[in-house]
Write an enzyme that holds these catalytic residues in place. Structure first.
Site, PDB file in Angstrom:
ATOM      1  CE  LYS A  33      -3.977  -2.413   2.213  1.00 52.05           C
ATOM      2  NZ  LYS A  33      -4.605  -2.416   3.250  1.00 52.05           N
ATOM      3  CE1 TYR A  38       0.088   3.645  -5.804  1.00 53.86           C
ATOM      4  CE2 TYR A  38      -0.214   5.493  -4.550  1.00 53.86           C
ATOM      5  CZ  TYR A  38      -0.705   4.797  -5.285  1.00 53.86           C
ATOM      6  OH  TYR A  38      -1.981   4.758  -5.615  1.00 53.86           O
ATOM      7  CB  ILE A  76       1.083   6.522   2.140  1.00 48.93           C
ATOM      8  CG1 ILE A  76       0.245   7.771   2.274  1.00 48.93           C
ATOM      9  CG2 ILE A  76       2.013   6.514   3.225  1.00 48.93           C
ATOM     10  CD1 ILE A  76      -0.525   8.063   3.529  1.00 48.93           C
ATOM     11  CB  CYS A  77      -1.715   3.191  -1.532  1.00 52.46           C
ATOM     12  SG  CYS A  77      -3.019   2.972  -2.800  1.00 52.46           S
ATOM     13  CG  LEU A  78      -3.366   8.450   1.028  1.00 50.82           C
ATOM     14  CD1 LEU A  78      -3.240   9.966   1.400  1.00 50.82           C
ATOM     15  CD2 LEU A  78      -3.909   7.883   2.185  1.00 50.82           C
TER      16      LEU A  78
END
Length: 164
Positions: A108, A110, A115-117
């Protein structure tokens, strides 16, 4: 329960009014003041609720932000450096928060530790432009991400407390 707590935290934050980004020389200063007011309010609310979990500061122009965040898991404090830049298309585009020391440790995230949101937070941000700002990014983006990812990374042995 976590969703309700997030709703309550966000309900206590002021909504921003100025639809200006860093390229808008006249509008950026008022927007930045609104951002600081909302962040200060969020930090004060968190301290009152005994939920202090981040420190954030910016460069003089308010375009580069950095600081620390922490998460308490099983009575141990895990602390991380955070950083992000304000996109030139802000506030239409949400900033991408990076935690460089966790880069490559979770799916989660990149490249560069961002952070992946995209699944949950970015659609919410898009529906609330220009009302959402950096305090909302922390409350609805980074906070929930830490709450899910840090216990998982600890359980898998990917991160360990610095004293172990």
């Amino acid at each position: 329960m976590a969703d309700e707590a997030a709703r309550r935290a966000v309900a206590e934050l002021p909504l921003l009014r100025t639809a200006a980004g860093p390229r808008d020389r006249e509008g950026w200063a008022p927007r930045l003041k609104e951002e600081y007011r909302a962040l200060i309010q969020y930090v004060e609310n968190n301290k009152r609720a005994d939920n202090d979990w981040f420190r954030l500061e910016s460069n003089a122009e308010g375009t580069r932000w950095f600081g620390k965040c922490w998460y308490i898991h099983e009575l141990l404090k895990y602390e991380f450096g955070i950083e992000f830049d304000i996109p030139v298309t802000y506030p239409a585009t949400a900033p991408e928060i990076a935690i460089p020391e966790l880069d490559g440790k979770t799916a989660k995230m990149y490249r560069g530790g961002k952070i992946c949101l995209s699944d949950h937070f970015k659609p919410l941000w898009a529906r609330n432009v220009p009302k959402f700002g950096l305090a909302h990014l922390m409350a609805l983006g980074l906070g929930p991400w830490l709450a899910v990812e840090i216990p998982d990374l600890v359980a898998k042995g990917i991160i360990q407390h610095k004293e172990k």
